[in-house]
Scaffold this motif. Structure first.
Motif, short mmCIF file in Angstrom:
data_model
loop_
_atom_site.label_atom_id
_atom_site.label_comp_id
_atom_site.label_asym_id
_atom_site.label_seq_id
_atom_site.Cartn_x
_atom_site.Cartn_y
_atom_site.Cartn_z
N ASN A 29 17.03 -36.71 -6.81
CA ASN A 29 15.60 -36.45 -6.87
C ASN A 29 15.39 -34.93 -6.92
O ASN A 29 15.65 -34.24 -5.94
N PRO A 30 14.90 -34.42 -8.05
CA PRO A 30 14.73 -32.96 -8.18
C PRO A 30 13.68 -32.39 -7.23
O PRO A 30 13.72 -31.20 -6.93
N GLN A 31 12.77 -33.23 -6.73
CA GLN A 31 11.76 -32.75 -5.78
C GLN A 31 12.39 -32.31 -4.46
O GLN A 31 11.80 -31.52 -3.73
N PHE A 32 13.55 -32.86 -4.15
CA PHE A 32 14.21 -32.55 -2.88
C PHE A 32 15.57 -31.91 -3.15
O PHE A 32 16.55 -32.17 -2.44
N THR A 33 15.63 -31.07 -4.16
CA THR A 33 16.88 -30.41 -4.53
C THR A 33 16.63 -28.91 -4.69
O THR A 33 15.68 -28.50 -5.34
N ASP A 34 17.47 -28.13 -4.03
CA ASP A 34 17.46 -26.68 -4.20
C ASP A 34 18.87 -26.18 -3.92
O ASP A 34 19.81 -26.97 -3.93
N THR A 38 20.35 -31.56 -1.78
CA THR A 38 19.90 -32.47 -2.83
C THR A 38 19.74 -33.85 -2.23
O THR A 38 20.38 -34.19 -1.23
N CYS A 39 18.88 -34.62 -2.85
CA CYS A 39 18.61 -35.99 -2.41
C CYS A 39 19.24 -36.95 -3.41
O CYS A 39 18.74 -37.10 -4.52
#
Length: 129
Positions: A29-34, A38-39
């Motif tokens: 999930n790119p919303q929870f990845t930095d 990462t998710c």
């Protein structure tokens, strides 16, 4: 609302972990990845948060264990068939994982395990409905 589970696992190299689990067919999930986390999406209700060790340490005062020498948890995932168990375990080995024990065939249940690059143990199992 369905209860969701988020398994949080420390990793040494986030890019290496993403590459490994992508080879097994997982997405993220790119919303929870930095750069710190990462998710990984396991199902619509199950996720693995892969957190780089320094970031993971901000969530706990305890010392992190080295999963390559100590067992912290075994994450068990069901598969739809014996063939799918073998498919995922073989993909994990091909992607650089290791097999910490022999496969287990009890007739009504079949399972294999693999360790990811950080040593976390994942067990894939099938049970005869």
């Amino acid at each position: 609302m369905t209860t969701q589970i988020f398994v949080n696992l420390p990793v040494r190299d986030l890019d290496r972990s993403v590459t490994f689990f992508t080879a097994l067919g997982f997405s993220f999930n790119p919303q929870f990845t930095d750069k710190n986390a990462t998710c990984m999406i396991i199902s619509n209700a199950i996720f693995a948060m892969l957190l780089v060790e320094p970031f993971f340490k901000t969530f706990t005062p305890r010392v992190l264990c080295d999963a390559t020498t100590h067992t912290e948890v075994i994450v068990a995932l069901s598969a739809e068939s014996r063939a799918k168990v073998d498919e995922m375990a073989d993909a994990a080995l091909a992607a650089g994982g290791t097999e910490p024990r022999e496969r287990n065939d009890m007739g009504f249940m079949y399972n294999r395990a693999f360790a990811d690059p950080d040593g976390h143990i994942w067990e894939i199992f099938w049970m005869d409905p």
